[in-house]
Design a protein around this motif. Structure first.
Motif, PDB file in Angstrom:
ATOM      1  N   ILE A   3     109.542  12.206  68.419  1.00 22.31           N
ATOM      2  CA  ILE A   3     108.275  12.793  67.974  1.00 22.31           C
ATOM      3  C   ILE A   3     107.307  11.716  67.506  1.00 22.31           C
ATOM      4  O   ILE A   3     106.124  11.713  67.864  1.00 22.31           O
ATOM      5  CB  ILE A   3     108.539  13.796  66.840  1.00 22.31           C
ATOM      6  CG1 ILE A   3     108.895  15.173  67.431  1.00 22.31           C
ATOM      7  CG2 ILE A   3     107.319  13.971  65.948  1.00 22.31           C
ATOM      8  CD1 ILE A   3     107.760  15.844  68.138  1.00 22.31           C
ATOM      9  N   GLN A   6     105.688  10.135  70.366  1.00 24.27           N
ATOM     10  CA  GLN A   6     104.669  10.988  71.011  1.00 24.27           C
ATOM     11  C   GLN A   6     103.363  10.991  70.216  1.00 24.27           C
ATOM     12  O   GLN A   6     102.272  10.880  70.774  1.00 24.27           O
ATOM     13  CB  GLN A   6     105.196  12.415  71.136  1.00 24.27           C
ATOM     14  CG  GLN A   6     106.193  12.573  72.268  1.00 24.27           C
ATOM     15  CD  GLN A   6     106.800  13.960  72.290  1.00 24.27           C
ATOM     16  OE1 GLN A   6     106.613  14.751  71.382  1.00 24.27           O
ATOM     17  NE2 GLN A   6     107.546  14.238  73.343  1.00 24.27           N
ATOM     18  N   VAL A   7     103.523  11.129  68.880  1.00 18.89           N
ATOM     19  CA  VAL A   7     102.308  11.150  68.049  1.00 18.89           C
ATOM     20  C   VAL A   7     101.572   9.823  68.170  1.00 18.89           C
ATOM     21  O   VAL A   7     100.347   9.785  68.243  1.00 18.89           O
ATOM     22  CB  VAL A   7     102.657  11.457  66.581  1.00 18.89           C
ATOM     23  CG1 VAL A   7     101.414  11.443  65.719  1.00 18.89           C
ATOM     24  CG2 VAL A   7     103.334  12.813  66.466  1.00 18.89           C
ATOM     25  N   GLN A   9     101.491   7.952  70.708  1.00 21.02           N
ATOM     26  CA  GLN A   9     100.798   7.956  72.007  1.00 21.02           C
ATOM     27  C   GLN A   9      99.468   8.702  71.899  1.00 21.02           C
ATOM     28  O   GLN A   9      98.434   8.236  72.389  1.00 21.02           O
ATOM     29  CB  GLN A   9     101.700   8.642  73.023  1.00 21.02           C
ATOM     30  CG  GLN A   9     101.407   8.212  74.436  1.00 21.02           C
ATOM     31  CD  GLN A   9     102.376   8.862  75.406  1.00 21.02           C
ATOM     32  OE1 GLN A   9     102.682  10.049  75.289  1.00 21.02           O
ATOM     33  NE2 GLN A   9     102.850   8.102  76.360  1.00 21.02           N
ATOM     34  N   THR A  10      99.517   9.861  71.239  1.00 23.22           N
ATOM     35  CA  THR A  10      98.282  10.637  71.065  1.00 23.22           C
ATOM     36  C   THR A  10      97.231   9.825  70.309  1.00 23.22           C
ATOM     37  O   THR A  10      96.055   9.813  70.674  1.00 23.22           O
ATOM     38  CB  THR A  10      98.577  11.941  70.307  1.00 23.22           C
ATOM     39  OG1 THR A  10      99.639  12.624  70.962  1.00 23.22           O
ATOM     40  CG2 THR A  10      97.359  12.831  70.250  1.00 23.22           C
ATOM     41  N   SER A  13      95.671   7.400  72.590  1.00 26.73           N
ATOM     42  CA  SER A  13      94.683   8.041  73.477  1.00 26.73           C
ATOM     43  C   SER A  13      93.380   8.280  72.726  1.00 26.73           C
ATOM     44  O   SER A  13      92.289   8.018  73.241  1.00 26.73           O
ATOM     45  CB  SER A  13      95.210   9.377  73.981  1.00 26.73           C
ATOM     46  OG  SER A  13      96.389   9.223  74.704  1.00 26.73           O
ATOM     47  N   LEU A  14      93.515   8.783  71.496  1.00 25.39           N
ATOM     48  CA  LEU A  14      92.307   9.064  70.704  1.00 25.39           C
ATOM     49  C   LEU A  14      91.537   7.782  70.430  1.00 25.39           C
ATOM     50  O   LEU A  14      90.311   7.766  70.454  1.00 25.39           O
ATOM     51  CB  LEU A  14      92.687   9.755  69.391  1.00 25.39           C
ATOM     52  CG  LEU A  14      93.076  11.231  69.536  1.00 25.39           C
ATOM     53  CD1 LEU A  14      93.589  11.784  68.221  1.00 25.39           C
ATOM     54  CD2 LEU A  14      91.890  12.062  70.007  1.00 25.39           C
ATOM     55  N   ILE A  17      89.563   7.036  73.396  1.00 20.19           N
ATOM     56  CA  ILE A  17      88.359   7.885  73.460  1.00 20.19           C
ATOM     57  C   ILE A  17      87.275   7.315  72.554  1.00 20.19           C
ATOM     58  O   ILE A  17      86.098   7.237  72.926  1.00 20.19           O
ATOM     59  CB  ILE A  17      88.707   9.324  73.047  1.00 20.19           C
ATOM     60  CG1 ILE A  17      89.585   9.969  74.121  1.00 20.19           C
ATOM     61  CG2 ILE A  17      87.446  10.142  72.829  1.00 20.19           C
ATOM     62  CD1 ILE A  17      90.131  11.311  73.725  1.00 20.19           C
ATOM     63  N   LEU A  51      96.680  11.946  61.715  1.00 17.63           N
ATOM     64  CA  LEU A  51      97.872  11.679  62.518  1.00 17.63           C
ATOM     65  C   LEU A  51      98.572  10.419  62.042  1.00 17.63           C
ATOM     66  O   LEU A  51      99.808  10.357  61.987  1.00 17.63           O
ATOM     67  CB  LEU A  51      97.497  11.558  64.002  1.00 17.63           C
ATOM     68  CG  LEU A  51      97.033  12.852  64.675  1.00 17.63           C
ATOM     69  CD1 LEU A  51      96.727  12.607  66.135  1.00 17.63           C
ATOM     70  CD2 LEU A  51      98.079  13.942  64.550  1.00 17.63           C
ATOM     71  N   ARG A  54     100.640  11.085  59.115  1.00 16.23           N
ATOM     72  CA  ARG A  54     101.874  11.763  59.533  1.00 16.23           C
ATOM     73  C   ARG A  54     102.873  10.752  60.104  1.00 16.23           C
ATOM     74  O   ARG A  54     104.076  10.830  59.832  1.00 16.23           O
ATOM     75  CB  ARG A  54     101.518  12.830  60.576  1.00 16.23           C
ATOM     76  CG  ARG A  54     102.687  13.663  61.065  1.00 16.23           C
ATOM     77  CD  ARG A  54     103.260  14.551  59.988  1.00 16.23           C
ATOM     78  NE  ARG A  54     104.569  15.061  60.350  1.00 16.23           N
ATOM     79  CZ  ARG A  54     105.477  15.533  59.525  1.00 16.23           C
ATOM     80  NH1 ARG A  54     105.231  15.529  58.229  1.00 16.23           N
ATOM     81  NH2 ARG A  54     106.630  15.990  59.950  1.00 16.23           N
TER      82      ARG A  54
END
Lengths: 68, 285
Positions: A3, A6-7, A9-10, A13-14, A17, A51, A54
């Protein structure tokens, strides 16, 4: 993938952006549009902060997955 | 002097006079002629023709010509100043259909038969008179039509669609030549352009037209039409990534057992959804 991975990775990505938005903001001529973009950039920034908080918690709970 | 030479000189002179006089009448468009304008035009034409053929005395003819141009010019001037004169000279518009109902007495007043009305509506692509909310006979004889709301063409406003502001793109290259001024106006330079061209894999001398939109995306047309130019995808990609991140957050919210983290993920997903809604009209231009 875990997990925390994955977070992460997000978040990455952000961040990507954010960078693209910065590039568009620096070129955008129209003031209103630029304001809109900057507002949304700030919103994404707050999500990234949440995030990341977290992630640090996840890393604290499961130190074996620390780092990349 | 022989008769034909006389006609030659008179015609040439009148040609110039008529040209000057009609210029004095102003720049009213021929497509917007009222009946009165038409009569004035015909009378001037007939007078010029008769004089140049020598059918009337030269002085008499010229006097008539001057009167027929001076009076209309005077009346036009007056009609600009006063609404009453305007209504008398140019006529008022007549409402033919109001609230979807044909006004028969107005139709009579305008000497319009039902066939005339229908044919005028058809010219406006209206074949069903029930679609018409309001129709007006303009002083020029045209019929202007307002369709009922449900028969009007669909616009972004009617379906509550947010669209991005249309921005004027700058043309930065023409015929393979870089235009520095528009580039500078966008806050860009030749170095940027060369980088973008390299990204697209195109040689500068092969570019026929290049335009930059307000977000700095480069659109190209090449001399060699066999080469496929990649379309700028930055914005599409950005939007897609944003949507993916939002879906990720939702997924984490579902997956986590900690109520605190669930709340945080839910909020993040909501914020990202707002951002997507905000940026979508801008990105999809």
């Amino acid at each position: 993938m875990t997990i925390s991975g994955q977070v992460k990775q997000t978040v990455a990505s952000l961040n990507g952006i954010q960078a693209t938005l910065d590039a568009i903001i620096s070129i955008e001529q129209n003031k209103k549009e630029r304001q809109l973009l900057e507002q949304n950039r700030a919103k994404i920034e707050s999500v990234i902060k949440n995030l990341e908080k977290r992630i640090s918690k996840l890393e604290f709970e499961e130190p074996q997955y620390k780092g990349f | 002097m022989p008769e034909w030479l006389l006609i030659l000189f008179r015609s040439a002179g009148l040609f110039i006079i008529a040209l000057i006089l009609t210029r004095l009448l102003g720049k009213r468009q021929t497509s917007r002629l009222t009946f009165f304008d038409l009569i004035t035009g015909i009378v001037i034409g007939v007078i010029v023709a008769t004089i140049s053929l020598g059918l009337v005395n030269l002085t008499y003819g010229l006097v008539a010509l001057v009167i027929w141009t001076a009076f209309p010019a005077l009346i036009y001037l007056l009609s600009i100043k006063s609404k009453i004169v305007r209504d008398i000279i140019q006529g008022k518009e007549t409402v033919l259909i109001n609230h979807g109902k044909v006004l028969e007495d107005k139709l009579m007043e305008a000497l319009y038969t039902p066939e005339d009305l229908l044919s005028q509506l058809r010219k406006k692509d209206v074949f069903n008179f029930a679609d018409v909310e309001f129709a007006v006979l303009e002083p020029t004889g045209d019929v202007s039509v307002l369709l009922k709301k449900d028969s009007q063409p669909l616009t972004p406003k009617t379906i509550d669609l947010k669209v991005g502001r249309e921005s004027v793109p700058q043309t930065v290259m023409m015929d393979g030549v870089i235009m520095d001024e528009p580039l500078a106006a966008m806050g860009l330079n030749r170095g940027w352009l060369h980088t973008e061209l390299e990204k697209a894999g195109v040689a500068p001398e092969n570019v026929f037209i290049a335009q930059v939109d307000s977000a700095g995306q480069l659109y190209l047309d090449l001399f060699d039409d066999a080469i496929q130019v990649p379309k700028p995808k930055t914005k599409d990609l950005l939007l897609a990534t944003l949507k993916k991140c939002q879906a990720d957050c939702e997924l984490y919210a579902l997956g986590t057992k900690s109520p605190e983290a669930k709340k945080m993920y839910g909020q993040s997903s909501q914020i990202l959804a707002e951002v997507i809604a905000d940026l979508e009209p801008y990105m999809k231009r």
